[in-house]
Design a protein around this motif. Structure first.
Motif, PDB file in Angstrom:
ATOM      1  N   SER A   7       0.836  -1.199   0.000  1.00 22.51           N
ATOM      2  CA  SER A   7       0.000   0.000   0.000  1.00 22.51           C
ATOM      3  C   SER A   7       0.877   1.257   0.000  1.00 22.51           C
ATOM      4  CB  SER A   7      -0.975  -0.015   1.177  1.00 22.51           C
ATOM      5  OG  SER A   7      -0.404   0.560   2.319  1.00 22.51           O
ATOM      6  N   ASP A   8       2.056   1.165   0.646  1.00 24.15           N
ATOM      7  CA  ASP A   8       2.992   2.297   0.602  1.00 24.15           C
ATOM      8  C   ASP A   8       3.404   2.592  -0.839  1.00 24.15           C
ATOM      9  OD1 ASP A   8       2.932   2.679   3.254  1.00 24.15           O
ATOM     10  OD2 ASP A   8       5.016   2.133   3.674  1.00 24.15           O
ATOM     11  N   LYS A  10       1.909   1.852  -3.559  1.00 25.55           N
ATOM     12  CA  LYS A  10       0.773   2.343  -4.323  1.00 25.55           C
ATOM     13  C   LYS A  10       0.533   3.829  -4.027  1.00 25.55           C
ATOM     14  CE  LYS A  10      -3.990   1.394  -5.406  1.00 25.55           C
ATOM     15  NZ  LYS A  10      -4.448   2.704  -4.925  1.00 25.55           N
ATOM     16  N   GLU A  11       0.646   4.170  -2.743  1.00 16.02           N
ATOM     17  CA  GLU A  11       0.438   5.568  -2.356  1.00 16.02           C
ATOM     18  C   GLU A  11       1.505   6.485  -2.948  1.00 16.02           C
ATOM     19  OE1 GLU A  11      -0.338   6.741   1.800  1.00 16.02           O
ATOM     20  OE2 GLU A  11      -1.348   4.803   1.941  1.00 16.02           O
ATOM     21  N   ASP A  14       0.741   6.911  -6.622  1.00 11.89           N
ATOM     22  CA  ASP A  14      -0.450   7.739  -6.766  1.00 11.89           C
ATOM     23  C   ASP A  14      -0.118   9.212  -6.536  1.00 11.89           C
ATOM     24  OD1 ASP A  14      -3.322   8.116  -6.958  1.00 11.89           O
ATOM     25  OD2 ASP A  14      -3.199   8.637  -4.833  1.00 11.89           O
ATOM     26  N   MET A  15       0.671   9.472  -5.503  1.00  9.45           N
ATOM     27  CA  MET A  15       1.032  10.851  -5.189  1.00  9.45           C
ATOM     28  C   MET A  15       1.915  11.449  -6.288  1.00  9.45           C
ATOM     29  SD  MET A  15       0.851  13.492  -3.394  1.00  9.45           S
ATOM     30  CE  MET A  15      -0.066  12.952  -1.982  1.00  9.45           C
TER      31      MET A  15
ATOM     32  N   LYS B  15       3.040   8.662   6.895  1.00  6.97           N
ATOM     33  CA  LYS B  15       2.351   8.798   5.600  1.00  6.97           C
ATOM     34  C   LYS B  15       2.503  10.192   4.990  1.00  6.97           C
ATOM     35  CE  LYS B  15       0.056   4.841   5.278  1.00  6.97           C
ATOM     36  NZ  LYS B  15       0.494   3.887   4.313  1.00  6.97           N
ATOM     37  N   GLY B  19       4.300  11.139   1.566  1.00  6.23           N
ATOM     38  CA  GLY B  19       3.580  11.859   0.518  1.00  6.23           C
ATOM     39  C   GLY B  19       4.325  13.097   0.054  1.00  6.23           C
TER      40      GLY B  19
END
Lengths: 204, 98
Positions: A7-8, A10-11, A14-15, B15, B19
């Motif tokens: 999931s990391d 993927k994130e 995505d970002m 997170k 990001g």
């Protein structure tokens, strides 16, 4: 743990995508551009192409009215299409709380413009030389290339639209007499179809 | 295996920090409000994570004025990009080893 890593990743992807692409492009702009293109195609057909008779690779004599009519219709269609696209993307940007003239937008506009301006100049050359039948396939091909080029900086769906338009342009080369019909399908129907698809996908 | 775990950077476990680095990795720079919108966090939250990354010298910022409003641009440093690349590489290898 493995799920966490997945999931990391993927994130992160995505970002990277969201932050580097212009995402305010929306269905409404596609639909409006398509409708304007259909009106433009009709005007070009009624005022210019209908009078020309059978079109083929041989150059025709470009009279003043043919030149000015065609150029006027083309420029008006282009300008109104750009205004409508800017209007709808600005509206979407406000909703997404994005600045319209940010880095992503600049990159998109520059990369869209390079093939488009090149194509415009090439077409102007052929128009002046009387190769009027080549204009519809060439505008389709250059527009398709511009979309494929720009798709790296915006929604990926644009790439598919670009490729379809290039194929239409190449096909149109073999049916020069029906160029304006291919043009209406490529610039009109396909944009409307893609616009509807995008609109539908976002809502569902 | 242990080496790979060492390559995982604690700074990116959070997170929000992950990001921020993802976004700065693919953009020359981004300003505060763009980052805030992308991540969907509060001003205070974003500021504290930016500070943490800055402390590690993973990013730098430039303060400018845009229409008389302060506008801060954030850039990832070479150190930050290298560290992030290593971090992603470690995650990918860990997943492939399984």
């Amino acid at each position: 743990m493995e799920e966490q890593y997945k999931s990391d990743l993927k994130e992160i992807k995505d970002m990277m995508n969201r932050s580097s692409r212009f995402i305010s492009l929306n269905g409404a702009s596609g639909i409006s551009v398509g409708v304007i293109a259909l009106v433009g195609a009709y005007l070009a057909y009624a005022n210019v192409f209908k009078q020309l008779g059978e079109l083929n690779l041989k150059p025709i004599e470009i009279t003043r009215p043919i030149f000015s009519n065609l150029l006027l219709i083309a420029l008006m269609t282009l300008i109104i299409a750009i205004i409508s696209a800017v209007f709808f993307t600005t509206r979407e940007s406000k909703k997404l709380n994005q600045d319209i003239w940010d880095i992503q937008t600049k990159r998109l506009v520059i990369n869209l413009s390079i093939p488009l301006v090149t194509g415009g100049l090439v077409c102007l050359f052929f128009l002046l030389k009387g190769y009027i039948a080549l204009l519809t396939p060439l505008t389709l091909i250059f527009h398709g290339l511009a979309l494929v080029n720009a798709s790296q900086y915006t929604l990926k769906a644009i790439r598919g639209l670009g490729i379809l338009i290039i194929i239409l342009g190449i096909l149109a080369l073999f049916f020069l007499n029906y160029g304006i019909w291919f043009w209406a399908v490529g610039f009109g129907l396909l944009h409307i179809l893609y616009g509807l698809m995008m609109q539908f996908r976002i809502k569902s | 295996m242990r080496e790979l775990l060492n390559d995982l950077d604690k700074a990116f476990e959070n997170k929000v920090r992950m990001g921020i680095m993802s976004a700065l990795y693919v953009n020359e720079y981004l300003d505060f409000s763009t980052l805030k919108n992308l991540l969907g966090v509060t001003d205070g939250n974003l500021a504290s994570h930016l500070k943490a990354l800055e402390k590690r010298e993973y990013l730098v910022f430039k303060k400018e004025f845009l229409n008389r409003k302060p506008n801060t641009k954030y850039y990832a440093t070479k150190t930050g990009k290298d560290a992030f690349k290593k971090h992603i590489g470690a995650i990918e290898k860990l997943l492939n080893n399984k």
